[in-house]
Motif scaffolding. Structure first.
Motif, PDB file in Angstrom:
ATOM      1  N   ARG A   1      13.459  -6.251 -32.401  1.00 48.35           N
ATOM      2  CA  ARG A   1      12.243  -6.925 -32.854  1.00 48.35           C
ATOM      3  C   ARG A   1      11.126  -5.952 -33.225  1.00 48.35           C
ATOM      4  N   ASP A   2      10.817  -5.032 -32.316  1.00 48.04           N
ATOM      5  CA  ASP A   2       9.621  -4.198 -32.488  1.00 48.04           C
ATOM      6  C   ASP A   2       9.868  -2.934 -33.300  1.00 48.04           C
ATOM      7  N   GLU A   3      11.034  -2.351 -33.156  1.00 52.48           N
ATOM      8  CA  GLU A   3      11.311  -1.094 -33.846  1.00 52.48           C
ATOM      9  C   GLU A   3      11.900  -1.331 -35.232  1.00 52.48           C
TER      10      GLU A   3
ATOM     11  N   THR B   1      13.223 -10.107 -36.399  1.00 50.86           N
ATOM     12  CA  THR B   1      12.584 -11.037 -35.471  1.00 50.86           C
ATOM     13  C   THR B   1      13.329 -12.364 -35.313  1.00 50.86           C
TER      14      THR B   1
ATOM     15  N   TRP C   1      13.903  -5.454 -27.702  1.00 53.51           N
ATOM     16  CA  TRP C   1      12.676  -4.841 -28.208  1.00 53.51           C
ATOM     17  C   TRP C   1      12.976  -3.854 -29.330  1.00 53.51           C
TER      18      TRP C   1
ATOM     19  N   GLY D   1      12.293  -4.568 -36.724  1.00 51.99           N
ATOM     20  CA  GLY D   1      11.647  -5.681 -37.423  1.00 51.99           C
ATOM     21  C   GLY D   1      12.534  -6.885 -37.639  1.00 51.99           C
TER      22      GLY D   1
END
Length: 154
Positions: free
Chosen positions: A27-29, A33, A24, A31
């Motif tokens: 991907r989320d922090e 992906t 996470w 970027g």
């Protein structure tokens, strides 16, 4: 207090709890992906990255437990050239849906770093934890053999 991670050669400061999964964070922090969420329990291998060259399932490594430099699929090649595995994947048209492929390639890169001239049995053993719902396992094996030859010739 922020945690600094080295990802693909670049330092990233993240201010997240230490129990957040590395997946996470990536991907989320940050970027990135290319690393995929598959199962969340380290059973499929879609989230495979390297920490200090070791293939790990990023869904099961907490931010606070990251012990070294992280390499994701985005950092495997160079800006000017794909890694030999990525080239072999294209030549052998390994990807069908493509979802698992970043994890497959990262696991294969770890294998080739440890075993530069793998046998079919070596490949099968190293890759057994990476699932492909499309069933491209024969192409994966062929691509790994080709990449191994290319890396020896380089």
């Amino acid at each position: 207090m922020p945690t600094t991670l080295t990802i693909n050669g670049t330092d990233h400061a993240v201010d997240l709890p230490p129990d957040v999964p590395l997946l996470w964070v990536l991907r989320d922090e940050i970027g990135m992906t290319g690393t995929k969420f598959g199962c969340g329990v380290a059973a499929c291998g879609a989230c495979t990255v390297h920490i200090d060259g070791q293939a790990v399932r990023s869904c099961q490594v907490a931010l606070g437990d990251v012990w070294g430099a992280v390499t994701t699929i985005e950092g495997l090649g160079t800006p000017d050239a794909m890694h030999a595995l990525q080239q072999a994947w294209v030549i052998h048209q390994v990807a069908q849906c493509g979802y698992c492929q970043s994890g497959q390639i990262m696991q294969a890169a770890s294998l080739l770093a440890e075993t530069p001239d793998p046998t079919d049995d070596d490949i099968d053993a190293a890759m057994q934890g990476n699932l492909c719902r499309c069933g491209t396992y024969p192409r994966i094996r062929a691509a790994i053999h080709d990449a191994a030859r290319a890396l020896k010739e380089a």
